[in-house]
Design a protein around this motif. Structure first.
Motif, short mmCIF file in Angstrom:
data_model
loop_
_atom_site.label_atom_id
_atom_site.label_comp_id
_atom_site.label_asym_id
_atom_site.label_seq_id
_atom_site.Cartn_x
_atom_site.Cartn_y
_atom_site.Cartn_z
N ARG A 1 2.47 9.19 -6.21
CA ARG A 1 2.73 10.58 -5.86
C ARG A 1 4.11 11.07 -6.27
O ARG A 1 4.29 12.20 -6.72
CB ARG A 1 2.56 10.77 -4.35
CG ARG A 1 2.68 12.22 -3.89
CD ARG A 1 2.25 12.38 -2.47
NE ARG A 1 2.32 13.78 -2.04
CZ ARG A 1 1.98 14.21 -0.84
NH1 ARG A 1 1.52 13.35 0.05
NH2 ARG A 1 2.08 15.49 -0.53
N ARG B 1 1.27 4.16 -2.90
CA ARG B 1 1.08 5.59 -2.60
C ARG B 1 2.27 6.41 -3.09
O ARG B 1 2.10 7.45 -3.73
CB ARG B 1 0.90 5.77 -1.10
CG ARG B 1 0.66 7.22 -0.66
CD ARG B 1 0.69 7.37 0.85
NE ARG B 1 2.04 7.27 1.38
CZ ARG B 1 2.90 8.29 1.46
NH1 ARG B 1 2.55 9.49 1.01
NH2 ARG B 1 4.09 8.12 1.99
N THR C 1 0.83 -1.20 0.00
CA THR C 1 0.00 0.00 0.00
C THR C 1 0.86 1.26 0.00
O THR C 1 0.62 2.21 -0.75
CB THR C 1 -0.93 0.01 1.23
OG1 THR C 1 -1.79 -1.13 1.17
CG2 THR C 1 -1.78 1.29 1.25
N GLU C 2 1.90 1.26 0.85
CA GLU C 2 2.79 2.40 0.93
C GLU C 2 3.56 2.58 -0.39
O GLU C 2 3.76 3.71 -0.86
CB GLU C 2 3.77 2.23 2.08
CG GLU C 2 4.86 3.28 2.18
CD GLU C 2 4.35 4.70 2.42
OE1 GLU C 2 5.17 5.64 2.38
OE2 GLU C 2 3.13 4.88 2.63
#
Length: 427
Positions: A171, A167, A163-164
């Motif tokens: 970004r 992200r 998940t990290e």
């Protein structure tokens, strides 16, 4: 005293070494006499008198002198060995030797004619250098609290890391995403499923050289998994390393007879024939051009497809996993493993219930309309808990033509017996 003498020897050797040049020989003599370890002399001892004789070390039967001579000879041997190990070409040829020595179906030998040509390539052809990691996230303040806790404990969970990584990639870019995922490899350096998992993400994020090195780790331990060889060949092909890509395509071809790998043979030939064609016509200049010309006809015939309006390849990153490709075409037909053909002429390859895929769908002539692609995830090996299965799909429009377009899809599968969308194509 002996201590005073040794101290004198250390000082003398240090001073002589600092002078360099002709003083080096005198420094070695002092080092041998006083048993001083330094850049001039190591106290390396060989195991037996026979070892000294085998290396041609003779002279006074005095241990310090023999020690210095042994150190010099063995240092030279190590230098020669390191020169070989440091040469990417020699390492690669050594890998080929090891593959040829494997038993039965695992053996992956190159044709002799190609092996000779590969050995003549320059060392630079075997270098695959990843792009520098230029990341944005560099402080704890930019990392979510849960991730910081996991990192501090050394037990960052798989789902949290993925998940990290997603992200950060969305970004900041691929380098930041891979940096987050790399923690999984650091925590589980021997887990090859995780290595393949991270490699799939690297491929999707176009960090192909990073994917190459991760996948090479997998092949070192699991040379019988031919889909990994094909993934490596694609990495190199897209990196522009045509020569090395050709070799890995050839290595892939030795495993295409394993039925559990589905349409691997045809998919490999589709990719390989495109590379061979570019090498043969000079679009991709290569010292292996003559070999490419020799192989082109046979590989093109095995591929069976030169052009297609729509072509889809779906594979996944975990063994013993059952994922099915589904296609809904513009005429309303539903193509899947129970109905592998459509009235429009679409053909789906054999169902793969164990292995990594791939599954292949080819539609030579597509009518105007909407086409949707999806996957049905039946499940995987219940004993594997550290990584989730990921689908890696390529959806081609106008395959094999100058107007070809390709879309990559990477999806992490969550629940068993679930369905996921791979995309929509409108013509």
């Amino acid at each position: 005293s002996a201590i005073t003498a040794r101290t004198y020897g250390e000082v003398a050797v240090s001073q002589l070494e600092s002078l360099g040049g002709a003083a080096a020989a005198e420094a070695r003599a002092y080092a041998a006499h006083f048993h001083v370890v330094g850049s001039s002399c190591s106290l390396l001892m060989l195991d037996s008198e026979e070892d000294y004789l085998r290396r041609g070390i003779t002279g006074e039967d005095v241990a310090p002198v023999k020690t210095a001579l042994a150190a010099a000879v063995v240092a030279r041997e190590w230098a020669q060995a390191m020169e070989t190990l440091g040469d990417p070409k020699q390492r690669f040829l050594g890998m080929l030797d090891q593959l040829e020595g494997l038993p039965g179906a695992i053996a992956t030998a190159l044709p002799k004619a190609l092996r000779t040509r590969v050995a003549a390539l320059p060392s630079s052809a075997f270098v695959v250098a990843p792009a520098p990691f230029r990341t944005t996230v560099r402080t704890h303040a930019a990392v979510p609290a849960a991730v910081r806790t996991g990192l501090a404990s050394g037990r960052l969970g798989y789902d949290l890391a993925v998940t990290e990584a997603g992200r950060r990639e969305a970004r900041y870019g691929a380098a930041d995403g891979l940096k987050a995922l790399s923690t999984l490899i650091e925590q589980n350096p021997g887990d090859l499923t995780l290595a393949r998992d991270v490699a799939f993400s690297a491929l999707a994020w176009k960090r192909r050289a990073d994917a190459y090195h991760l996948l090479r780790r997998v092949t070192e331990k699991r040379p019988w998994e031919s889909p990994t060889w094909l993934s490596i060949a694609r990495c190199l092909d897209e990196l522009g390393n045509a020569d090395l890509a050709l070799v890995f395509y050839e290595l892939t071809m030795h495993g295409v007879g394993v039925t559990r790998f589905g349409a691997l043979g045809q998919v490999a030939c589709l990719d390989y024939s495109r590379l061979l064609r570019a090498m043969a016509d000079g679009t991709r200049p290569s010292p292996l051009r003559d070999y490419a010309k020799e192989r082109l006809a046979a590989i093109t015939k095995q591929a069976g497809v030169r052009e297609a309006d729509i072509l889809v390849v779906m594979e996944w990153n975990t063994d013993r996993t059952d994922v099915d490709l589904h296609i809904h075409d513009a005429a309303g037909s539903h193509c899947y493993y129970e109905k592998p053909g459509t009235p429009m002429g679409g053909v789906l390859s054999a169902d793969v219930t164990t292995g990594f895929g791939p599954e292949l769908f080819v539609l030579p002539n597509a009518k105007t309309g909407t086409y949707t692609f999806g996957a049905h995830y039946f499940g995987s090996d219940a004993l594997r808990t550290k990584a989730r299965s990921k689908i890696y799909a390529r959806i081609y429009e106008d395959f094999g033509r100058s107007t070809q377009q390709m879309r990559r899809v990477l999806i992490t599968l969550e629940d068993k017996d679930s369905r996921v969308d791979l995309g929509v194509l409108k013509r």
